[in-house]
Motif scaffolding. Structure first.
Motif, PDB file in Angstrom:
ATOM      1  N   LEU A  83       0.961  -1.395   0.147  1.00 17.10           N
ATOM      2  CA  LEU A  83      -0.014   0.000  -0.148  1.00 17.10           C
ATOM      3  C   LEU A  83       0.888   1.367   0.032  1.00 17.10           C
ATOM      4  O   LEU A  83       0.833   2.115  -0.856  1.00 17.10           O
ATOM      5  N   PHE A  87       1.207   3.811  -2.957  1.00 17.20           N
ATOM      6  CA  PHE A  87       0.767   5.064  -2.779  1.00 17.20           C
ATOM      7  C   PHE A  87       1.754   6.239  -3.405  1.00 17.20           C
ATOM      8  O   PHE A  87       1.051   7.066  -4.120  1.00 17.20           O
ATOM      9  N   THR A  90       2.637   5.869  -7.376  1.00 16.60           N
ATOM     10  CA  THR A  90       1.352   6.141  -7.977  1.00 16.60           C
ATOM     11  C   THR A  90       1.343   7.698  -8.355  1.00 16.60           C
ATOM     12  O   THR A  90       1.209   8.106  -9.505  1.00 16.60           O
ATOM     13  N   ASP A  91       1.687   8.571  -7.473  1.00 13.00           N
ATOM     14  CA  ASP A  91       1.821   9.914  -7.725  1.00 13.00           C
ATOM     15  C   ASP A  91       3.000  10.214  -8.437  1.00 13.00           C
ATOM     16  O   ASP A  91       3.036  11.065  -9.434  1.00 13.00           O
ATOM     17  N   VAL A 137      -5.790   3.322  -5.430  1.00 15.09           N
ATOM     18  CA  VAL A 137      -5.806   4.887  -5.064  1.00 15.09           C
ATOM     19  C   VAL A 137      -5.499   5.542  -6.718  1.00 15.09           C
ATOM     20  O   VAL A 137      -5.938   6.620  -6.561  1.00 15.09           O
ATOM     21  N   GLY A 421      -5.039   8.205   2.672  1.00 15.83           N
ATOM     22  CA  GLY A 421      -4.183   7.068   2.436  1.00 15.83           C
ATOM     23  C   GLY A 421      -3.613   6.617   3.693  1.00 15.83           C
ATOM     24  O   GLY A 421      -3.517   5.417   3.996  1.00 15.83           O
TER      25      GLY A 421
END
Length: 474
Positions: A83, A87, A90-91, A137, A421
């Protein structure tokens, strides 16, 4: 000649139409449409309500203990491990690559479900499903990077609505195919594989975002004015701790000032600078005791909800074995999803001062949630068990909507995404501890009925008492 002029006029008109569509598609219409299609096909999984009967049936020949204590816990562990890295990645990679990764993980998951056999193979399948949930996400974060702030509410509504519709349609379709057409669980999983494959193809059509919330922010001249206005408005009504941090919030949201842009850190130091800023944002947000307690309830209740959803089919199979009873899992999930959407929708139109009556709402509905779990624990009737699940899911969705609103109203978009998150990470950490202690064979390895009782005490009764004592007395 007249014909030539007419043809030229039509060609120019068509070119203008295509140009307008292309321009509009690059703003919000086209990516929103593609993302809605992606979400619909990803959630169109008619086999999902029948996973436990499929694993314990003749297709896989696994025992209920193997499914409960050895296979399902792998999802929790892999989800937790993936996770936080996902997270941040992803950005950093700007969302689309992660959506592609989610599509690949979906396909691998259902290929293993269809053609692999044995406990180890199903554990690998659960690992890839953990990858699927960890990458969720990117779904909602993507749209905020390609549309303007004044479109946020509309596109969020579209995307969330389409996933609820798809989940409901999938559950109804699965139940009808099983009950009326006598379709096997294997063929239901084949339909799901085709659906998630279509979603994977849709993800290729998404345009690549040029910015993201943390790692690829635009400069001050390019930032959107609407979120800043919203933050300024909300900050004036927020708790004292948030008002004191107003300058920090503005600095975090707007990025570097023009005179600072010439002194930007080197690319290799950029990630470290962003991580330091994220840690400061978390510290500032959780310094508000009100937000801290809302977040604590969120984490505890979400851990219990995820645990129930993960193992509810095992409990149903325990109450009414699928090899000797009619299975109505799909119908129950469809009704539960519909009730959840109704209760969530109601929050937007109920005129209540949540600062004043939030404690009462949390106390009442947390008690209802706990009571529904106790009903599922003590009853031996499958219909009572179904009813308990419907009440539990609808009540949780109502409360989590209130909690989400109460947290979001005091934060900017970036800080809300960060707290969302982190709260989910804490919830998953609690869920993992619960899984290790009461589910895993290396722990207590309790039966499913006793697990429900533990979930009730740890993740619902305690936070309800906690909120009653301290939430609005700070």
């Amino acid at each position: 000649m007249e014909a030539g002029k007419e043809e030229l006029k039509q060609t120019s008109f068509a070119a203008r139409i295509m140009g307008c569509w292309k321009q509009e598609g690059n703003t919000w219409t086209f990516p929103t449409l593609v993302l809605c299609l992606y979400g619909f096909f990803n959630m169109m999984k008619p086999s999902e309500p029948f996973l436990t009967p499929y694993l314990t049936g003749p297709d896989k020949n696994l025992t209920i203990d193997e499914v409960t204590n050895q296979i399902f816990p792998v999802w929790t562990y892999s989800y937790l491990a993936l996770l936080l890295p996902v997270f941040l990645i992803t950005d950093y990679v700007r969302y689309k690559p992660v959506l592609l990764l989610q599509g690949i993980s979906y396909i691998v998951t259902w290929l293993l479900l269809l053609f692999a056999h044995g406990v180890v193979a199903m554990q690998v399948m659960e690992f890839f499903y953990g990858m699927v949930t960890a990458t969720e996400v990117a779904y909602y974060a993507y749209i905020y990077s390609v549309v303007s702030a004044d479109r946020y509410q509309r596109v969020t509504s579209y995307c969330r609505s389409i996933t609820l519709v798809a989940a409901t349609v999938a559950a109804v379709l699965g139940q009808l195919l099983v009950s009326l057409a006598d379709v096997s669980y294997f063929h239901l999983n084949a339909i799901t594989l085709a659906s998630v494959s279509l979603a994977f193809l849709c993800s290729f059509l998404l345009p690549m975002p040029q910015k993201s919330m943390f790692f690829h922010k635009k400069g001050v001249s390019e930032t959107l004015p609407q979120p800043q206005k919203a933050v300024a408005t909300l900050a004036s009504n927020g708790p004292p701790s948030c008002q004191q941090q107003d300058e920090d919030c503005a600095a975090a949201d707007t990025g570097p000032a023009p005179q600072q842009q010439a002194e930007q850190p080197k690319p290799q130091n950029h990630m470290l600078r962003v991580l330091v800023q994220l840690s400061r944002d978390l510290r500032d947000c959780y310094s508000s005791r009100k937000l801290l307690y809302w977040s604590l309830w969120w984490a505890l209740a979400t851990a219990g909800f995820n645990q129930v959803v993960n193992y509810i089919q095992v409990l149903w199979d325990f109450r009414a074995p699928s090899h000797s009873s009619a299975v109505y899992n799909g119908a129950v999930e469809a009704i539960a999803t519909f009730l959840s959407s109704v209760t969530s929708f109601m929050v937007a139109y109920v005129k209540v001062n949540w600062d004043l009556f939030g404690e009462l709402a949390l106390g009442i509905f947390s008690t209802i949630d706990a009571g529904s779990l106790f009903l599922m624990h003590f009853t031996t009737n499958i219909w009572s068990c179904y009813a308990g699940y419907l009440i539990f899911k609808a009540s949780y969705m109502l409360l989590i909507t209130i909690a989400t609103f109460q947290i979001a109203v005091n934060l900017s978009m970036e800080r809300y995404a960060l707290m969302f998150g982190f709260n989910n990470f804490v919830a998953l950490l609690i869920q993992t501890i619960l899984t290790v202690i009461v589910v895993d064979t290396r722990g207590l390895g309790l039966d499913i009925s006793t697990q429900v009782s533990y979930i009730t005490h740890i993740t619902l009764v305690f936070p309800a008492l906690l909120q009653k004592r301290v939430l609005f007395k700070v």
